[in-house]
Design a protein around this motif. Structure first.
Motif, PDB file in Angstrom:
ATOM      1  N   THR A  69      28.345  17.634 -48.055  1.00 14.90           N
ATOM      2  CA  THR A  69      29.281  17.421 -46.947  1.00 14.90           C
ATOM      3  C   THR A  69      28.738  18.035 -45.665  1.00 14.90           C
ATOM      4  O   THR A  69      28.770  17.416 -44.586  1.00 14.90           O
ATOM      5  CB  THR A  69      30.653  18.034 -47.278  1.00 14.90           C
ATOM      6  OG1 THR A  69      31.170  17.401 -48.459  1.00 14.90           O
ATOM      7  CG2 THR A  69      31.631  17.830 -46.136  1.00 14.90           C
ATOM      8  N   GLN A  70      28.232  19.259 -45.767  1.00 14.49           N
ATOM      9  CA  GLN A  70      27.670  19.946 -44.597  1.00 14.49           C
ATOM     10  C   GLN A  70      26.444  19.219 -44.063  1.00 14.49           C
ATOM     11  O   GLN A  70      26.273  19.050 -42.859  1.00 14.49           O
ATOM     12  CB  GLN A  70      27.297  21.375 -44.999  1.00 14.49           C
ATOM     13  CG  GLN A  70      26.713  22.220 -43.891  1.00 14.49           C
ATOM     14  CD  GLN A  70      26.499  23.665 -44.335  1.00 14.49           C
ATOM     15  OE1 GLN A  70      27.435  24.430 -44.474  1.00 14.49           O
ATOM     16  NE2 GLN A  70      25.243  24.028 -44.579  1.00 14.49           N
ATOM     17  N   GLU A  71      25.582  18.759 -44.965  1.00 19.66           N
ATOM     18  CA  GLU A  71      24.359  18.075 -44.551  1.00 19.66           C
ATOM     19  C   GLU A  71      24.658  16.739 -43.883  1.00 19.66           C
ATOM     20  O   GLU A  71      24.075  16.385 -42.863  1.00 19.66           O
ATOM     21  CB  GLU A  71      23.445  17.863 -45.755  1.00 19.66           C
ATOM     22  CG  GLU A  71      22.196  17.050 -45.478  1.00 19.66           C
ATOM     23  CD  GLU A  71      21.326  17.635 -44.375  1.00 19.66           C
ATOM     24  OE1 GLU A  71      20.486  16.897 -43.832  1.00 19.66           O
ATOM     25  OE2 GLU A  71      21.480  18.823 -44.023  1.00 19.66           O
ATOM     26  N   LEU A  72      25.601  15.986 -44.439  1.00 18.50           N
ATOM     27  CA  LEU A  72      25.940  14.691 -43.852  1.00 18.50           C
ATOM     28  C   LEU A  72      26.560  14.865 -42.465  1.00 18.50           C
ATOM     29  O   LEU A  72      26.327  14.039 -41.577  1.00 18.50           O
ATOM     30  CB  LEU A  72      26.891  13.931 -44.776  1.00 18.50           C
ATOM     31  CG  LEU A  72      26.232  13.401 -46.054  1.00 18.50           C
ATOM     32  CD1 LEU A  72      27.284  12.924 -47.040  1.00 18.50           C
ATOM     33  CD2 LEU A  72      25.259  12.273 -45.742  1.00 18.50           C
ATOM     34  N   ALA A  73      27.333  15.933 -42.284  1.00 15.72           N
ATOM     35  CA  ALA A  73      27.893  16.210 -40.958  1.00 15.72           C
ATOM     36  C   ALA A  73      26.774  16.520 -39.965  1.00 15.72           C
ATOM     37  O   ALA A  73      26.803  16.073 -38.810  1.00 15.72           O
ATOM     38  CB  ALA A  73      28.878  17.374 -41.034  1.00 15.72           C
ATOM     39  N   ALA A  74      25.773  17.276 -40.418  1.00 17.70           N
ATOM     40  CA  ALA A  74      24.635  17.616 -39.546  1.00 17.70           C
ATOM     41  C   ALA A  74      23.840  16.360 -39.180  1.00 17.70           C
ATOM     42  O   ALA A  74      23.420  16.191 -38.028  1.00 17.70           O
ATOM     43  CB  ALA A  74      23.734  18.638 -40.237  1.00 17.70           C
ATOM     44  N   ILE A  75      23.621  15.483 -40.161  1.00 19.22           N
ATOM     45  CA  ILE A  75      22.886  14.243 -39.904  1.00 19.22           C
ATOM     46  C   ILE A  75      23.659  13.368 -38.918  1.00 19.22           C
ATOM     47  O   ILE A  75      23.086  12.811 -37.968  1.00 19.22           O
ATOM     48  CB  ILE A  75      22.638  13.472 -41.215  1.00 19.22           C
ATOM     49  CG1 ILE A  75      21.695  14.254 -42.133  1.00 19.22           C
ATOM     50  CG2 ILE A  75      22.047  12.089 -40.929  1.00 19.22           C
ATOM     51  CD1 ILE A  75      21.571  13.667 -43.523  1.00 19.22           C
ATOM     52  N   ALA A  76      24.971  13.232 -39.134  1.00 16.45           N
ATOM     53  CA  ALA A  76      25.793  12.403 -38.253  1.00 16.45           C
ATOM     54  C   ALA A  76      25.741  12.919 -36.818  1.00 16.45           C
ATOM     55  O   ALA A  76      25.633  12.144 -35.862  1.00 16.45           O
ATOM     56  CB  ALA A  76      27.230  12.372 -38.756  1.00 16.45           C
ATOM     57  N   GLU A  77      25.798  14.248 -36.668  1.00 19.09           N
ATOM     58  CA  GLU A  77      25.759  14.854 -35.337  1.00 19.09           C
ATOM     59  C   GLU A  77      24.408  14.619 -34.662  1.00 19.09           C
ATOM     60  O   GLU A  77      24.330  14.331 -33.466  1.00 19.09           O
ATOM     61  CB  GLU A  77      26.040  16.357 -35.463  1.00 19.09           C
ATOM     62  CG  GLU A  77      25.926  17.135 -34.156  1.00 19.09           C
ATOM     63  CD  GLU A  77      27.016  16.789 -33.156  1.00 19.09           C
ATOM     64  OE1 GLU A  77      26.787  16.980 -31.950  1.00 19.09           O
ATOM     65  OE2 GLU A  77      28.088  16.299 -33.584  1.00 19.09           O
ATOM     66  N   ALA A  78      23.331  14.731 -35.450  1.00 23.07           N
ATOM     67  CA  ALA A  78      21.980  14.628 -34.885  1.00 23.07           C
ATOM     68  C   ALA A  78      21.560  13.180 -34.614  1.00 23.07           C
ATOM     69  O   ALA A  78      20.772  12.926 -33.704  1.00 23.07           O
ATOM     70  CB  ALA A  78      20.975  15.293 -35.825  1.00 23.07           C
ATOM     71  N   THR A  79      22.070  12.236 -35.411  1.00 17.25           N
ATOM     72  CA  THR A  79      21.554  10.870 -35.313  1.00 17.25           C
ATOM     73  C   THR A  79      22.509   9.887 -34.635  1.00 17.25           C
ATOM     74  O   THR A  79      22.065   8.878 -34.088  1.00 17.25           O
ATOM     75  CB  THR A  79      21.195  10.331 -36.708  1.00 17.25           C
ATOM     76  OG1 THR A  79      22.368  10.316 -37.540  1.00 17.25           O
ATOM     77  CG2 THR A  79      20.137  11.215 -37.365  1.00 17.25           C
ATOM     78  N   ARG A  80      23.807  10.103 -34.706  1.00 17.72           N
ATOM     79  CA  ARG A  80      24.807   9.308 -33.999  1.00 17.72           C
ATOM     80  C   ARG A  80      24.598   7.794 -34.182  1.00 17.72           C
ATOM     81  O   ARG A  80      23.979   7.148 -33.350  1.00 17.72           O
ATOM     82  CB  ARG A  80      24.812   9.659 -32.499  1.00 17.72           C
ATOM     83  CG  ARG A  80      25.016  11.125 -32.205  1.00 17.72           C
ATOM     84  CD  ARG A  80      25.004  11.416 -30.722  1.00 17.72           C
ATOM     85  NE  ARG A  80      23.920  10.780 -29.984  1.00 17.72           N
ATOM     86  CZ  ARG A  80      22.669  11.215 -29.968  1.00 17.72           C
ATOM     87  NH1 ARG A  80      22.313  12.277 -30.665  1.00 17.72           N
ATOM     88  NH2 ARG A  80      21.747  10.583 -29.273  1.00 17.72           N
ATOM     89  N   LEU A  81      25.159   7.255 -35.225  1.00 22.19           N
ATOM     90  CA  LEU A  81      25.070   5.812 -35.463  1.00 22.19           C
ATOM     91  C   LEU A  81      25.758   5.046 -34.342  1.00 22.19           C
ATOM     92  O   LEU A  81      26.922   5.283 -34.036  1.00 22.19           O
ATOM     93  CB  LEU A  81      25.719   5.453 -36.798  1.00 22.19           C
ATOM     94  CG  LEU A  81      25.899   3.947 -37.067  1.00 22.19           C
ATOM     95  CD1 LEU A  81      24.542   3.249 -37.138  1.00 22.19           C
ATOM     96  CD2 LEU A  81      26.697   3.708 -38.335  1.00 22.19           C
ATOM     97  N   ASP A  82      25.008   4.144 -33.718  1.00 25.06           N
ATOM     98  CA  ASP A  82      25.552   3.221 -32.721  1.00 25.06           C
ATOM     99  C   ASP A  82      25.123   1.821 -33.166  1.00 25.06           C
ATOM    100  O   ASP A  82      23.955   1.447 -33.013  1.00 25.06           O
ATOM    101  CB  ASP A  82      24.990   3.541 -31.337  1.00 25.06           C
ATOM    102  CG  ASP A  82      25.475   2.542 -30.271  1.00 25.06           C
ATOM    103  OD1 ASP A  82      26.225   1.609 -30.626  1.00 25.06           O
ATOM    104  OD2 ASP A  82      25.093   2.694 -29.100  1.00 25.06           O
ATOM    105  N   PRO A  83      26.046   1.026 -33.743  1.00 24.51           N
ATOM    106  CA  PRO A  83      25.672  -0.300 -34.249  1.00 24.51           C
ATOM    107  C   PRO A  83      25.092  -1.225 -33.193  1.00 24.51           C
ATOM    108  O   PRO A  83      24.385  -2.175 -33.523  1.00 24.51           O
ATOM    109  CB  PRO A  83      26.998  -0.858 -34.802  1.00 24.51           C
ATOM    110  CG  PRO A  83      27.824   0.356 -35.089  1.00 24.51           C
ATOM    111  CD  PRO A  83      27.465   1.341 -34.020  1.00 24.51           C
TER     112      PRO A  83
END
Length: 207
Positions: free
Chosen positions: A63-77
């Motif tokens: 959960t912590q890692e996925l939050a870090a990835i989401a913050e760092a990479t920011r999916l924009d379709p």
């Protein structure tokens, strides 16, 4: 006067030690005793915080890692090439994080993931983002949203999965990585061209 919660340093140390342990040994190979040693605490203390042992620890770490990835990479379709570039940057900077997610894919099949599995929930959220962008006319609707996510992610992580490829003579590491990043962005751009965000019925893309 409001009092802010004081971080529990013991719990934080346990999660940090568990993150390193899972990245190095996988879920099955991880050992609570090594995690306790790395956190400078006892196994009893680990179980006091995580009664479910490795399963609870893995869920917290994921959960912590996925939050870090989401913050760092920011999916924009609407900008999948840019998203691929950010994924490449993240896993290049954090190869141990790539190993952590790779272990999860290797060891946990669909049958072993429940509805609250962090990886499954993250994939569902991202799939819905892509689906909404397709409905808004911002992403080619001919593709299945899950196919888009998997293809872009795999292209972006290609070099993270090949850490032993030698750098050509006369080329420094930064130049080599910049060329790989450019190739990844170009490949994704050709598959999923960047679409300028536009307004639909008075609202912007709901991504």
């Amino acid at each position: 006067m409001t009092h802010q919660a004081v971080p529990d340093s013991t719990r934080d140390r346990i999660v940090a030690a568990a993150t390193a342990e899972f990245a190095r040994h996988g879920i099955a190979g991880a050992r609570i005793a090594r995690i306790a040693k790395g956190a400078k605490t006892s196994t009893e203390r680990v179980y006091a915080y995580f009664a479910g042992g490795k399963d609870d620890l893995y869920r917290s770490v994921a959960t912590q890692e996925l939050a870090a990835i989401a913050e760092a990479t920011r999916l924009d379709p609407t900008d999948l090439p840019g998203y691929a570039g950010r994924l490449f940057d993240y896993y290049t900077a954090h190869p141990e994080r790539y190993r952590l997610t790779a272990w999860s894919r290797l060891e946990l099949g669909d049958a072993e993931r429940d509805a609250d599995d962090p990886m499954r929930k993250s994939a569902a959220r991202k799939t819905e983002q892509v689906r909404q962008a397709q409905q808004a006319g911002l992403v080619d609707p001919a593709w299945d949203p899950m196919d888009i996510l998997v293809i872009v992610s795999q292209i972006a992580m290609t070099w993270a999965n090949l850490p032993d490829i030698p750098i050509p003579d006369g080329m420094d590491r930064d130049t080599f990585l910049a060329a790989r990043r450019e190739a990844i962005i170009t490949a994704v751009e050709r598959l999923f061209p960047t679409t300028p965000a536009r307004e639909t019925d008075g609202t912007t893309c709901p991504c």
